[in-house]
Design a protein around this motif. Structure first.
Motif, PDB file in Angstrom:
ATOM      1  N   THR A 113      34.506  40.701  44.828  1.00 19.10           N
ATOM      2  CA  THR A 113      34.496  42.138  44.609  1.00 19.10           C
ATOM      3  C   THR A 113      34.305  42.901  45.923  1.00 19.10           C
ATOM      4  O   THR A 113      33.832  42.339  46.917  1.00 19.10           O
ATOM      5  N   ALA A 409      37.199  46.828  36.539  1.00 19.32           N
ATOM      6  CA  ALA A 409      35.853  47.050  35.984  1.00 19.32           C
ATOM      7  C   ALA A 409      34.817  46.102  36.590  1.00 19.32           C
ATOM      8  O   ALA A 409      33.971  45.551  35.880  1.00 19.32           O
ATOM      9  N   LYS A 410      34.884  45.933  37.917  1.00 18.61           N
ATOM     10  CA  LYS A 410      33.876  45.120  38.605  1.00 18.61           C
ATOM     11  C   LYS A 410      32.722  46.029  39.013  1.00 18.61           C
ATOM     12  O   LYS A 410      32.871  46.900  39.866  1.00 18.61           O
ATOM     13  N   ARG A 411      31.564  45.853  38.395  1.00 17.41           N
ATOM     14  CA  ARG A 411      30.434  46.748  38.627  1.00 17.41           C
ATOM     15  C   ARG A 411      29.329  46.041  39.404  1.00 17.41           C
ATOM     16  O   ARG A 411      29.135  44.831  39.275  1.00 17.41           O
ATOM     17  N   ASP A 417      31.385  51.096  39.631  1.00 19.90           N
ATOM     18  CA  ASP A 417      32.598  50.303  39.812  1.00 19.90           C
ATOM     19  C   ASP A 417      33.116  50.461  41.242  1.00 19.90           C
ATOM     20  O   ASP A 417      32.517  51.152  42.069  1.00 19.90           O
ATOM     21  N   GLU A 418      34.264  49.838  41.515  1.00 21.61           N
ATOM     22  CA  GLU A 418      34.760  49.792  42.894  1.00 21.61           C
ATOM     23  C   GLU A 418      35.487  51.066  43.327  1.00 21.61           C
ATOM     24  O   GLU A 418      35.821  51.216  44.506  1.00 21.61           O
TER      25      GLU A 418
END
Length: 460
Positions: A113, A409-411, A417-418
């Motif tokens: 991420t 949806a990488k939190r 989020d990003e």
């Protein structure tokens, strides 16, 4: 640029098919896709804003030694000199290496991420900053060295650079400027197979001029304004036509791993690494090497490591190895260092975003792509394109990237989020005011035309 270290010998290449297989072996399922961020920066002596030599108690060598002593990173040496540090077993870290003129490069680890990328970059800047402070060294993130002449810029003790600096002037007038006085931020992206690689390569090549415009941060040369948004990108226009540019063949029917291998085989070599030293073979053919006909090593055939080395000496706007390197951006401040991986992850790691980006560029003609690339170093976001400007295109691709990151949806542990990493680019696209514009305004305004104020106010 990559740093070679001695280790177990790799297999000898028996056929061209193995060169193709090497590239194809980079294919990964989506679950294993990662993001690797690399950035370069200029070191300077804080007492007088002069460049930092390698040797001496306050030199680059001493800086790397201090980092090794303080943080335990492994050293890589050449002829007794530390030329790189590595932290291969760190969850975030990667390696630190030297560009020809002393630009310090962090080659980040492949991470899942942009949040991890942020942690990695902050850790690096904190660690290198701590040891640099003790030595009176500061760092600047810009696309081109703002003050020093080529003669004033030091040479790092890496033999491959000595070979390159002899050969570069035979192929273009700005090869040495590129080597010694430019700095970039790059991101490495994965692909699932040949078709996915080709699609991402084409999108990446088509959009690099837009990225160059968004990240432009090199308006100075030798203490004065140079008239460009990205002087770094201008230097690449006349470096070496054999190994730079926008790869027109990538847009032709039949593009794939084999076609890139044929291109790479036709790019003249720089060197061969043997027994801890670099052998100068500049201008020689890897095809001859493959057939055991390299004049410097008669009868000897290349290994997989030789092929990997050769691939690092190709400098197109997007470079294929076992991943794709996106190479169009000037170095800059932390926010922009994070924005580049966010942009490409949003475009490449979401199917809908990649579909739409591919649709956006598929009708662009080679002449249009070439003209954009040649014009953008000077005119940046104002570069005209089909009745609009690259600023308009930038807004479109940023919207696509934002949507891609939302769907990823990488939190982080705070629930963010990003997409927050895109904010610096969103502001640039909305205002039309690049980092280069901001620096020019400061130079003409509060700095009073004094380039030394840059070192005071813009250090990383």
């Amino acid at each position: 640029m990559s740093t070679r270290a001695d280790g177990p010998k790799s297999p000898i290449i028996e056929s061209r098919d193995e060169l193709v297989a090497y590239l194809e072996s980079g294919s990964k399922p989506e679950s294993e896709w990662r993001i690797g961020t690399e950035h370069e920066k200029f070191g300077f002596n804080v007492t007088d804003n002069s460049p930092v030599p390698y040797d001496g108690p306050r030199g680059i060598g001493a800086l790397l030694e201090a980092h090794h002593n303080c943080f335990g990173w492994d050293t890589i040496r050449e002829n007794g000199n530390i030329i790189a540090l590595s932290c291969s077993d760190c969850p975030i870290g990667g390696s630190i290496s030297l560009e020809p003129g002393g630009q310090l490069e962090l080659s980040g680890a492949p991470l899942k991420t942009i949040h991890e990328t942020e942690a990695e970059l902050r850790q690096h800047l904190s660690q290198i900053g701590a040891v640099a402070h003790q030595l009176g060294i500061g760092f600047l993130g810009l696309g081109f060295s703002p003050k020093w002449t080529l003669d004033e810029t030091p040479l790092m003790p890496k033999d491959r650079y000595r070979i390159m600096m002899q050969y570069m002037p035979t192929r273009g007038s700005h090869g040495l400027d590129m080597m010694f006085r430019t700095a970039t931020v790059q991101v490495n992206m994965d692909f699932s197979g040949e078709a996915d690689m080709v699609r991402k390569l084409r999108v990446g090549l088509a959009l690099q001029p837009v990225v160059t415009a968004l990240f432009a941060s090199s308006p100075f040369k030798e203490g004065k304004l140079n008239g460009f948004q990205s002087y770094r990108a201008q230097m690449w226009q006349d470096t070496d036509p054999d190994r730079t540019g926008g790869l027109p063949f990538a847009f032709e029917d039949g593009m794939g791993f084999e076609r890139y291998v044929d291109y790479a085989l036709d790019v003249p070599m720089y060197f061969v690494y043997r027994d801890g030293r670099y052998i100068d073979v500049a201008g020689a053919s890897f095809r001859d090497f493959l057939n055991g006909k390299l004049e410097a090593l008669p009868g000897e055939r290349p290994s997989i490591d030789d092929w990997a080395d050769h691939l690092t000496t190709l400098f197109p706007e997007v470079r294929l190895k076992k991943f794709l390197e996106m190479r169009g951006a000037d170095a800059g401040p932390l926010g922009l260092l994070l924005a580049l991986p966010a942009l490409w992850a949003g475009l490449f790691y979401d199917t809908s975003a990649l579909d739409n980006a591919a649709s956006l560029v598929e009708s662009w003609m080679e002449e249009e792509r070439r003209d954009m690339r040649l014009t953008v170093p000077r005119t940046g976001l104002a570069t005209p394109f089909r009745g609009r400007t690259l600023r308009d295109i930038a807004r479109e691709i940023l919207a696509l990237a934002e949507g891609g990151l939302l769907r990823r949806a990488k939190r982080n542990d705070k629930g963010h989020d990003e997409t927050r990493m895109l904010r610096p680019l969103m502001e640039i696209a909305e205002t039309g005011r690049t980092e280069a514009d901001r620096l020019v305004a400061a130079y003409e305004g509060p700095w009073g035309g004094n380039i030394d104020r840059l070192f005071e106010t813009e250090a990383l």
